[in-house]
Enzyme design. Structure first.
Site, mmCIF file in Angstrom:
data_model
loop_
_atom_site.group_PDB
_atom_site.id
_atom_site.type_symbol
_atom_site.label_atom_id
_atom_site.label_comp_id
_atom_site.label_asym_id
_atom_site.label_seq_id
_atom_site.Cartn_x
_atom_site.Cartn_y
_atom_site.Cartn_z
ATOM 1 N N SER A 167 16.655 -23.586 -8.114
ATOM 2 C CA SER A 167 15.093 -23.680 -7.799
ATOM 3 C C SER A 167 14.006 -21.797 -9.065
ATOM 4 O O SER A 167 13.652 -23.138 -9.944
ATOM 5 C CB SER A 167 14.400 -23.394 -6.568
ATOM 6 O OG SER A 167 14.179 -23.659 -5.319
ATOM 7 N N HIS B 265 11.941 -18.332 -7.336
ATOM 8 C CA HIS B 265 10.852 -19.235 -7.889
ATOM 9 C C HIS B 265 10.014 -18.126 -8.978
ATOM 10 O O HIS B 265 10.029 -18.714 -10.672
ATOM 11 C CB HIS B 265 9.653 -19.514 -7.031
ATOM 12 C CG HIS B 265 10.638 -20.442 -5.979
ATOM 13 N ND1 HIS B 265 10.236 -21.212 -4.848
ATOM 14 C CD2 HIS B 265 11.420 -21.196 -5.523
ATOM 15 C CE1 HIS B 265 11.094 -21.270 -4.498
ATOM 16 N NE2 HIS B 265 12.009 -21.689 -5.322
#
Length: 389
Positions: A197, A249
């Protein structure tokens, strides 16, 4: 008296367009033509030049394949039937999944992920296993996890590799993943972390900075900018759910955003046109890059180098970033009446009486009785994780 008809002048026609949303692009050209015969029109030939050519995307598919292979290997190492009492999809043999209560993503145990190189801050600091900051980006927690990430990687990554080539996109992906792991390790030090991610958000960040630095080359600039910002905001907002590492993230996005100004810069159309035009053609600009592009390039490169260096030094010195920012943990998880953000490690007390194993979770007091004659440490830890989850 009839006048002699003049021959039409030979020359070249130059056309240049910015990149359109539908991908139909006419690039600047270099034409060498011979003097045409009378009444014969001058031929115009267009050819693709290196500044605008489309690359064949092979690296991103290789990344996807590598992630899938690593997941299969992790499931092989996990070997649920040997290390757990109950497994999901037992017909898969040693590739079967951990109990749903232990891993709702249909995947391996946390112990197997640690063996394969998951991000474990304790091992990074105390055992000098800094390589985990890279390897964790190639591991996934389950089938649902890897499906979501790989589909996103194909959609985002292939388009970028076609536009900018495998070298720049490969570096953007790997360095962004490292940046995401670094920020995650500074804030989430009690849990392991896996997933691509951070690298994916790095590609999103690179798309946003590429739009900014190459602003003059886009049609419908505002619509493209707003659409991309909304996509990023929605994905970051989903990161406040429990069990989602939103720091990876954020770190990946910030790193990719800065690297986009460095790797994804485009020369001006006027400069490209002038370089590939016939002698005597005058273009609107003789400078390869605009001043703001150069400033963003320099500032971003400095920020990336300094940020990653300082972050790595802080991590290796055992700094817990939460001590300096008491509210930052809300960036990764916001507690509500529906869920809790507490993720304490699973600790259990176990006792063996004949072939009966008694396991009690220390955090919630839940107990379980299992008929196991000679349970291994891995089996007991798996049962403990299931009870404490």
């Amino acid at each position: 008296m009839a006048t002699k008809e003049k021959d039409p002048p030979s020359g070249a026609q130059i056309r240049a367009n910015s990149r359109q949303a539908n991908g139909n692009v006419i690039h600047p050209v270099d034409i060498e033509t011979q003097k045409p015969q009378v009444s014969t029109p001058t031929p115009v030939v267009y050819k693709e030049i290196k500044h605008f050519k489309k690359w064949f995307p092979w690296l991103i598919p290789c990344f996807v394949l590598a992630n899938i292979i690593m997941f299969v290997i992790t499931m092989y190492v996990n070997n649920c039937p040997k290390n757990s009492v109950s497994c999901i999809a037992t017909f898969l043999g040693r590739f079967s999944f951990q109990p749903f209560k232990e891993n709702p993503l249909l995947g391996p145990s946390s112990i197997a992920l640690q063996k394969m190189g998951a991000l474990d801050v304790g091992k990074v600091i105390d055992q000098d296993q800094g390589w985990r900051l890279i390897t964790c980006n190639w591991l996934h927690g389950g089938v649902f996890h890897i499906l979501a990430n790989m589909l996103s990687l194909l959609v985002i990554g292939i388009r970028l590799e076609q536009e900018f080539g495998f070298v720049r996109i490969g570096l953007l992906y790997v360095i962004s993943g490292f940046g995401g792991s670094l920020l995650s390790a500074l804030f989430l030090q009690s849990n392991i972390s896996v997933g691509a991610s951070g690298a994916l958000f790095g590609l999103l960040g690179g798309m946003l900075s590429e739009l900014i630095t190459n602003w003059t080359m886009y049609d419908n600039k505002i619509a493209a900018f707003v659409t991309l910002v909304v996509i990023v905001a929605v994905n970051l907002a989903m990161g406040i759910l429990p069990h989602v590492d939103n720091f990876a993230h954020i770190g990946g996005f910030a790193t990719g955003f800065l690297l986009g100004f460095v790797f994804l810069i485009r020369p001006q159309l006027g400069w490209v046109t002038q370089r590939y035009a016939p002698p005597g053609y005058s273009a609107s600009s003789s400078h390869k890059f605009k001043m703001y592009q150069c400033v963003l390039w320099i500032v971003s490169l400095i920020l990336v180098i300094v940020g990653l260096t300082v972050g790595l030094v802080m991590l290796l010195r055992g700094v817990d970033a939460n001590d300096s920012c008491s509210w930052c943990h809300y960036l990764s998880c916001v507690p509500t009446s529906k869920w809790s953000c507490k993720t304490e490690p699973a600790y259990c007390l176990s006792s063996q009486v004949g072939s009966q194993l008694n396991v009690t979770c220390s955090s919630n007091g839940k107990s379980g009785v299992y008929m196991l004659s000679n349970p291994s440490t891995t089996e007991i830890q798996g049962l403990c994780t299931e009870l404490c989850s």
